[in-house]
Design a protein around this motif. Structure first.
Motif, mmCIF file in Angstrom:
data_model
loop_
_atom_site.group_PDB
_atom_site.id
_atom_site.type_symbol
_atom_site.label_atom_id
_atom_site.label_comp_id
_atom_site.label_asym_id
_atom_site.label_seq_id
_atom_site.Cartn_x
_atom_site.Cartn_y
_atom_site.Cartn_z
ATOM 1 N N PRO A 291 1.187 -0.900 -0.059
ATOM 2 C CA PRO A 291 0.263 -0.411 -0.419
ATOM 3 C C PRO A 291 0.901 1.104 -0.282
ATOM 4 N N ARG A 292 0.495 2.829 -0.279
ATOM 5 C CA ARG A 292 0.904 3.657 -0.688
ATOM 6 C C ARG A 292 1.748 4.198 1.281
ATOM 7 N N ILE A 293 2.568 4.271 1.080
ATOM 8 C CA ILE A 293 3.000 4.344 2.861
ATOM 9 C C ILE A 293 3.464 6.508 3.321
ATOM 10 N N ARG A 294 2.640 6.446 3.790
ATOM 11 C CA ARG A 294 3.280 8.127 3.896
ATOM 12 C C ARG A 294 4.635 8.041 4.644
ATOM 13 N N ARG A 295 5.069 9.562 3.912
ATOM 14 C CA ARG A 295 6.511 9.292 4.287
ATOM 15 C C ARG A 295 6.118 9.829 5.810
ATOM 16 N N ALA A 296 5.322 10.767 6.473
ATOM 17 C CA ALA A 296 5.955 10.982 8.059
ATOM 18 C C ALA A 296 5.127 9.738 8.786
ATOM 19 N N ALA A 297 5.892 9.989 10.117
ATOM 20 C CA ALA A 297 5.630 8.684 10.857
ATOM 21 C C ALA A 297 4.674 9.238 11.708
ATOM 22 N N LEU A 298 3.837 8.115 12.617
ATOM 23 C CA LEU A 298 2.557 8.458 13.060
ATOM 24 C C LEU A 298 3.220 9.858 14.103
ATOM 25 N N PRO A 299 2.338 10.488 14.411
ATOM 26 C CA PRO A 299 3.129 11.297 15.709
ATOM 27 C C PRO A 299 3.341 10.760 16.945
ATOM 28 N N GLY A 300 4.187 11.494 17.524
ATOM 29 C CA GLY A 300 4.982 11.398 19.300
ATOM 30 C C GLY A 300 3.705 10.989 19.968
ATOM 31 N N ASP A 301 2.539 11.880 19.708
ATOM 32 C CA ASP A 301 1.873 11.525 20.855
ATOM 33 C C ASP A 301 0.750 10.882 20.315
ATOM 34 N N ALA A 302 0.771 9.547 19.208
ATOM 35 C CA ALA A 302 -0.598 8.882 18.594
ATOM 36 C C ALA A 302 -0.577 7.783 19.670
ATOM 37 N N ILE A 303 -1.931 8.364 20.300
ATOM 38 C CA ILE A 303 -1.766 7.181 21.434
ATOM 39 C C ILE A 303 -3.086 5.878 21.621
ATOM 40 N N VAL A 304 -3.863 6.327 20.923
ATOM 41 C CA VAL A 304 -4.376 5.006 20.363
ATOM 42 C C VAL A 304 -4.780 5.006 18.497
ATOM 43 N N VAL A 305 -5.588 4.083 18.576
ATOM 44 C CA VAL A 305 -5.278 3.895 16.679
ATOM 45 C C VAL A 305 -6.977 2.827 17.085
ATOM 46 N N VAL A 306 -7.440 3.057 16.352
ATOM 47 C CA VAL A 306 -9.390 2.783 16.568
ATOM 48 C C VAL A 306 -9.536 1.789 15.315
ATOM 49 N N ARG A 307 -10.389 1.063 15.508
ATOM 50 C CA ARG A 307 -10.621 -0.265 14.632
ATOM 51 C C ARG A 307 -12.076 -0.249 14.133
ATOM 52 N N GLY A 308 -13.055 -0.314 13.723
ATOM 53 C CA GLY A 308 -14.301 -0.557 14.031
ATOM 54 C C GLY A 308 -14.672 -2.109 13.776
ATOM 55 N N GLU A 309 -14.560 -2.809 13.798
ATOM 56 C CA GLU A 309 -14.701 -4.375 13.595
ATOM 57 C C GLU A 309 -14.779 -5.196 15.183
ATOM 58 N N ASP A 310 -16.233 -5.451 15.707
ATOM 59 C CA ASP A 310 -16.317 -6.379 16.403
ATOM 60 C C ASP A 310 -15.578 -7.082 16.583
ATOM 61 N N LEU A 311 -14.825 -7.814 17.261
ATOM 62 C CA LEU A 311 -13.047 -9.138 17.283
ATOM 63 C C LEU A 311 -13.668 -9.630 17.120
ATOM 64 N N GLY A 312 -14.876 -10.549 17.539
ATOM 65 C CA GLY A 312 -15.295 -11.348 17.822
ATOM 66 C C GLY A 312 -16.472 -11.798 15.759
#
Length: 140
Positions: free
Chosen positions: A9-30
């Motif tokens: 996939p296209r990867i952005r050159r900029a890294a995640l911000p240093g204060d990126a504290i969460v990743v949000v997924r929109g699915e029920d893992l079950g």
């Protein structure tokens, strides 16, 4: 960077911000949705050699709320992970496509990888915006 099957996939050159504290997924893992998504990702980018799950990063509860009411409105349940917890569980969190999209990437056995994700430290929250119009829809 490239967005073709050979290079991933296209990867952005900029890294995640240093204060990126969460990743949000929109699915029920079950449910089977993460498996279907990972298989679809692998078929689309076979040369990349990873399974991938679509996610978004947030830097605050306000960002989570914005994602819940926008890109993730169609999901009833939100899984919220700290980036550090995902990395500790053996995942890469890669900034892909357009901000704030990320790909949770992993190698190895698909079932084992999905189980590690299910067991990784995270919070689950109901999406208070679920059932409302998706972005771009209007009421009849």
């Amino acid at each position: 960077m490239s967005d073709d099957a050979d290079n991933g996939p296209r990867i952005r050159r900029a890294a995640l911000p240093g204060d990126a504290i969460v990743v949000v997924r929109g699915e029920d893992l079950g449910l089977d949705a993460p498996r279907t998504q990972a298989e679809r990702f692998r078929r689309r980018y076979p040369g990349w050699g990873r399974w991938g799950l679509s996610a978004y990063y947030a830097q605050s509860d306000g960002d989570i709320d914005d994602l819940a009411s926008g890109q993730l409105v169609r999901f009833e349940l939100l899984g919220i992970y700290r980036v550090s917890a995902l990395r500790a569980a053996g995942y890469e969190v890669i900034p892909t496509f357009r901000t704030p999209h990320v790909t949770i990437a992993f190698t190895g056995d698909l079932d084992e990888g999905l189980e590690r994700l299910r067991l990784a430290v995270h919070d689950e929250r109901p999406n208070p915006y679920h059932g409302q119009n998706e972005p771009g829809e209007v009421n009849p």
